[in-house]
Design an enzyme around this catalytic site. Structure first.
Site, PDB file in Angstrom:
ATOM      1  CB  THR A 124       5.868  85.719  59.803  1.00 36.88           C
ATOM      2  OG1 THR A 124       6.776  85.564  60.883  1.00 36.88           O
ATOM      3  CG2 THR A 124       4.915  84.530  59.821  1.00 36.88           C
ATOM      4  CG  ASP A 125      11.272  85.434  60.888  1.00 35.35           C
ATOM      5  OD1 ASP A 125      10.202  85.514  61.528  1.00 35.35           O
ATOM      6  OD2 ASP A 125      12.353  85.911  61.324  1.00 35.35           O
ATOM      7  CD  GLU A 126       6.789  84.139  64.969  1.00 35.53           C
ATOM      8  OE1 GLU A 126       5.980  83.281  65.351  1.00 35.53           O
ATOM      9  OE2 GLU A 126       7.030  85.185  65.589  1.00 35.53           O
ATOM     10  CE1 TYR A 149       1.015  85.980  62.983  1.00 36.14           C
ATOM     11  CE2 TYR A 149       3.198  85.099  63.491  1.00 36.14           C
ATOM     12  CZ  TYR A 149       2.391  85.991  62.804  1.00 36.14           C
ATOM     13  OH  TYR A 149       2.956  86.894  61.919  1.00 36.14           O
ATOM     14  CE  LYS A 153       1.079  85.866  58.288  1.00 37.66           C
ATOM     15  NZ  LYS A 153       0.239  87.021  57.808  1.00 37.66           N
TER      16      LYS A 153
HETATM   17  P1  NAD Z   1      -1.064  94.372  63.656  1.00 39.67           P
HETATM   18  O1  NAD Z   1      -1.622  93.423  64.651  1.00 39.67           O
HETATM   19  O2  NAD Z   1      -0.426  95.621  64.122  1.00 39.67           O
HETATM   20  O3  NAD Z   1      -2.217  94.832  62.628  1.00 39.67           O
HETATM   21  C1  NAD Z   1      -3.138  93.927  62.085  1.00 39.67           C
HETATM   22  C2  NAD Z   1      -4.229  94.734  61.372  1.00 39.67           C
HETATM   23  O4  NAD Z   1      -5.136  93.819  60.762  1.00 39.67           O
HETATM   24  C3  NAD Z   1      -5.044  95.626  62.319  1.00 39.67           C
HETATM   25  O5  NAD Z   1      -5.226  96.892  61.746  1.00 39.67           O
HETATM   26  C4  NAD Z   1      -6.378  94.891  62.426  1.00 39.67           C
HETATM   27  O6  NAD Z   1      -7.471  95.738  62.690  1.00 39.67           O
HETATM   28  C5  NAD Z   1      -6.472  94.218  61.065  1.00 39.67           C
HETATM   29  N1  NAD Z   1      -7.316  93.022  61.087  1.00 39.67           N
HETATM   30  C6  NAD Z   1      -7.218  91.960  61.947  1.00 39.67           C
HETATM   31  N2  NAD Z   1      -8.183  91.065  61.674  1.00 39.67           N
HETATM   32  C7  NAD Z   1      -8.870  91.539  60.613  1.00 39.67           C
HETATM   33  C8  NAD Z   1      -9.979  91.057  59.854  1.00 39.67           C
HETATM   34  N3  NAD Z   1     -10.570  89.889  60.153  1.00 39.67           N
HETATM   35  N4  NAD Z   1     -10.415  91.789  58.818  1.00 39.67           N
HETATM   36  C9  NAD Z   1      -9.834  92.968  58.498  1.00 39.67           C
HETATM   37  N5  NAD Z   1      -8.801  93.501  59.197  1.00 39.67           N
HETATM   38  C10 NAD Z   1      -8.328  92.789  60.227  1.00 39.67           C
HETATM   39  O7  NAD Z   1      -0.101  93.526  62.745  1.00 39.67           O
HETATM   40  P2  NAD Z   1       1.345  93.890  62.149  1.00 39.67           P
HETATM   41  O8  NAD Z   1       2.372  93.655  63.174  1.00 39.67           O
HETATM   42  O9  NAD Z   1       1.241  95.205  61.472  1.00 39.67           O
HETATM   43  O10 NAD Z   1       1.484  92.718  61.064  1.00 39.67           O
HETATM   44  C11 NAD Z   1       0.952  92.894  59.750  1.00 39.67           C
HETATM   45  C12 NAD Z   1       1.232  91.640  58.939  1.00 39.67           C
HETATM   46  O11 NAD Z   1       2.642  91.418  58.877  1.00 39.67           O
HETATM   47  C13 NAD Z   1       0.651  90.358  59.543  1.00 39.67           C
HETATM   48  O12 NAD Z   1       0.139  89.584  58.476  1.00 39.67           O
HETATM   49  C14 NAD Z   1       1.832  89.663  60.198  1.00 39.67           C
HETATM   50  O13 NAD Z   1       1.660  88.271  60.177  1.00 39.67           O
HETATM   51  C15 NAD Z   1       2.960  90.095  59.285  1.00 39.67           C
HETATM   52  N6  NAD Z   1       4.291  90.166  59.931  1.00 39.67           N
HETATM   53  C16 NAD Z   1       4.458  90.891  61.086  1.00 39.67           C
HETATM   54  C17 NAD Z   1       5.727  91.006  61.641  1.00 39.67           C
HETATM   55  C18 NAD Z   1       5.965  91.797  62.906  1.00 39.67           C
HETATM   56  O14 NAD Z   1       7.080  91.756  63.428  1.00 39.67           O
HETATM   57  N7  NAD Z   1       4.989  92.537  63.422  1.00 39.67           N
HETATM   58  C19 NAD Z   1       6.815  90.363  61.031  1.00 39.67           C
HETATM   59  C20 NAD Z   1       6.601  89.610  59.872  1.00 39.67           C
HETATM   60  C21 NAD Z   1       5.327  89.543  59.323  1.00 39.67           C
HETATM   61  O1  DAU Z   2       9.415  86.916  63.439  1.00 46.25           O
HETATM   62  C1  DAU Z   2       8.334  87.660  62.928  1.00 46.25           C
HETATM   63  C2  DAU Z   2       7.234  87.706  63.963  1.00 46.25           C
HETATM   64  O2  DAU Z   2       7.685  88.589  64.992  1.00 46.25           O
HETATM   65  C3  DAU Z   2       5.890  88.177  63.413  1.00 46.25           C
HETATM   66  O3  DAU Z   2       5.436  87.247  62.468  1.00 46.25           O
HETATM   67  C4  DAU Z   2       4.861  88.349  64.524  1.00 46.25           C
HETATM   68  O4  DAU Z   2       3.685  88.912  63.999  1.00 46.25           O
HETATM   69  C5  DAU Z   2       5.438  89.272  65.575  1.00 46.25           C
HETATM   70  O5  DAU Z   2       4.543  89.373  66.661  1.00 46.25           O
HETATM   71  C6  DAU Z   2       6.789  88.769  66.060  1.00 46.25           C
HETATM   72  O6  DAU Z   2       6.636  87.537  66.795  1.00 46.25           O
HETATM   73  P1  DAU Z   2       7.520  87.245  68.104  1.00 46.25           P
HETATM   74  O7  DAU Z   2       6.837  86.255  68.933  1.00 46.25           O
HETATM   75  O8  DAU Z   2       8.941  86.981  67.737  1.00 46.25           O
HETATM   76  O9  DAU Z   2       7.464  88.711  68.757  1.00 46.25           O
HETATM   77  P2  DAU Z   2       7.233  89.228  70.244  1.00 46.25           P
HETATM   78  O10 DAU Z   2       7.526  90.687  70.216  1.00 46.25           O
HETATM   79  O11 DAU Z   2       5.935  88.785  70.810  1.00 46.25           O
HETATM   80  O12 DAU Z   2       8.401  88.495  71.024  1.00 46.25           O
HETATM   81  C7  DAU Z   2       9.759  88.683  70.659  1.00 46.25           C
HETATM   82  C8  DAU Z   2      10.599  87.866  71.589  1.00 46.25           C
HETATM   83  O13 DAU Z   2      10.527  88.446  72.905  1.00 46.25           O
HETATM   84  C9  DAU Z   2      10.143  86.436  71.758  1.00 46.25           C
HETATM   85  O14 DAU Z   2      11.284  85.598  71.948  1.00 46.25           O
HETATM   86  C10 DAU Z   2       9.308  86.451  73.044  1.00 46.25           C
HETATM   87  C11 DAU Z   2      10.007  87.515  73.873  1.00 46.25           C
HETATM   88  N1  DAU Z   2       9.139  88.280  74.789  1.00 46.25           N
HETATM   89  C12 DAU Z   2       8.024  88.854  74.277  1.00 46.25           C
HETATM   90  C13 DAU Z   2       7.175  89.586  75.074  1.00 46.25           C
HETATM   91  C14 DAU Z   2       5.920  90.208  74.525  1.00 46.25           C
HETATM   92  C15 DAU Z   2       9.468  88.438  76.115  1.00 46.25           C
HETATM   93  O15 DAU Z   2      10.519  87.914  76.576  1.00 46.25           O
HETATM   94  N2  DAU Z   2       8.640  89.154  76.918  1.00 46.25           N
HETATM   95  C16 DAU Z   2       7.493  89.728  76.471  1.00 46.25           C
HETATM   96  O16 DAU Z   2       6.761  90.357  77.263  1.00 46.25           O
END
Ligand code: NAD
Ligand code: DAU
Length: 339
Positions: A124-126, A149, A153
């Protein structure tokens, strides 16, 4: 290519599985523990595909994972499984440590004895932390994670790269920006705001709502991962950005406009602890090496996402029931209304 995917029942992993299986050369083994975020309904489209197989397993079980590898013998591994929600990581860091660090370590150990041709660690970019404008992180930017988190990562990114240097494991780390699209669990900003708007519930905006995120359509992310599987170089890091940076408040206003709901639904709530103000990254390296660029324009992607949630309200209700509801009731004290 036989690809073992971890976390393939989640939001991005299931999109990757649906996309990858369209290539007749691919066979997929999906390993997922089915936590609150994993849902086999996300994979109905591929469930009966002859080249798809699901294995329910927890990455924290090293012996179990080794058995799966001995039996499946994958050529490539794409690692999505994680606790992915920043808010949850703040209120309950233990599962984040277990899955994102121990789980990733177990996966690396399981691969060490095997001839895997490629390991893509989806990150992730985080990990770069909050950036002042006009800074943009490239792959050499220092790591300054803020939350449990993102710290976990960053830790697993470094562990994976250490396995490349030490054991010559063919590791690639990818760092993507905020994904959005169908099947995202309605705890993240866009799906939460859409589902609340559709139900005429308050939209909780943290702090002033001026935090900036770079939005990436989930299919664009998965296309980038496929390009990296094919053309990426071992030991490298690739950023994957959507190229569309917007303040949260603007995103919420657009959701209200698309759903036709009033701005009175917006509720400013207290801020997330340690909230990163702005993420920004450059994907120039990825584009140069693979030709990848994001295809989905944000306005079109957001409208399509709203339509998906409108048409799939039963899915939303099902995933939000049970554990999710009680977790929120217990932990989300920072969502107190401001003013
Ligand atoms: P998500 O929370 O939707 O899905 C996570 C999946 O992992 C689920 O299916 C869950 O059952 C499985 N899981 C969790 N713990 C586990 C374990 N111990 N063993 C086996 N399976 C397990 O997540 P997502 O949003 O699809 O993110 C997927 C990946 O991408 C993550 O690694 C996250 O850090 C990365 N990522 C997400 C975003 C985003 O915006 N959502 C952005 C950048 C990177
Ligand atoms: O940048 C990549 C990341 O993006 C991934 O690595 C993470 O897995 C993914 O969850 C996401 O993280 P963020 O914290 O950026 O996403 P989230 O959707 O939780 O929040 C996006 C922005 O919105 C953040 O500034 C917090 C704000 N927010 C979020 C929620 C859930 C609100 O203002 N209100 C809310 O209820």
């Amino acid at each position: 290519m036989k690809i073992l995917v971890t976390g393939g029942a989640g939001f991005i992993g299931s999109c990757f599985v649906r996309l990858a299986i369209q290539n007749p050369a691919h066979e997929i083994v999906n390993v997922d523990a089915l936590t609150y975020a994993g849902n086999l309904e996300n994979l109905t489209a591929v469930a009966d595909h002859p080249k798809y197989r699901f294995v329910k397993a927890d990455l924290c079980d090293l012996a179990g994972l080794r058995r799966i590898f001995d039996e499946a013998r994958p050529e490539a591994v794409v690692h999505f499984a994680a606790e992915s929600h920043v808010d949850r990581s703040i209120f309950a860091p233990q599962p984040v440590f277990e899955t994102n660090l121990r789980g990733s370590f177990n996966l690396l150990e399981s691969m060490r004895a095997q001839r895997v041709r490629r390991f893509v660690h989806v990150s992730t970019d985080e990990v770069y932390g909050s950036l002042e404008p006009p800074l943009e992180a490239d792959e050499d930017f220092p790591l300054r994670p803020s939350s449990p988190y993102s710290a976990a990562k960053a830790g697993s990114d470094l562990l994976a790269l250490g396995y490349f240097t030490t054991y010559k494991l063919p590791v690639i780390v990818t760092r993507a920006s905020n994904n959005y699209g169908p099947y995202q669990f309605p705890e993240k900003l866009i799906p939460l705001m859409i589902s609340n708007a559709l139900e005429d519930k308050p939209l909780p905006v943290y702090g002033d709502g001026l935090q900036v995120r770079d939005w990436l359509y989930v299919e664009d992310h998965c296309r980038a991962l496929l390009a990296i599987l094919d053309k990426g170089r071992d030991g490298q890091i690739y950023n994957i950005g959507g190229g569309r940076s917007l303040p949260n408040k603007t995103v919420v206003d657009r959701i209200l406009a698309i759903t036709g709901k009033p701005s009175s639904l917006i509720e400013h709530v207290t801020d997330r602890p340690g909230h990163d103000r702005r993420y920004a990254l450059s994907s120039a390296k990825l584009s140069k090496e693979t030709g990848w660029t994001p295809q989905m324009d944000f306005e079109r992607g957001l409208a399509a996402t709203v339509e998906w949630y409108r048409a799939n309200q039963k899915w939303v209700r099902r995933v939000k029931s049970g554990e999710y509801q009680s977790y929120y009731a217990r932990n989300y004290d920072h969502r107190a209304r401001v003013g």
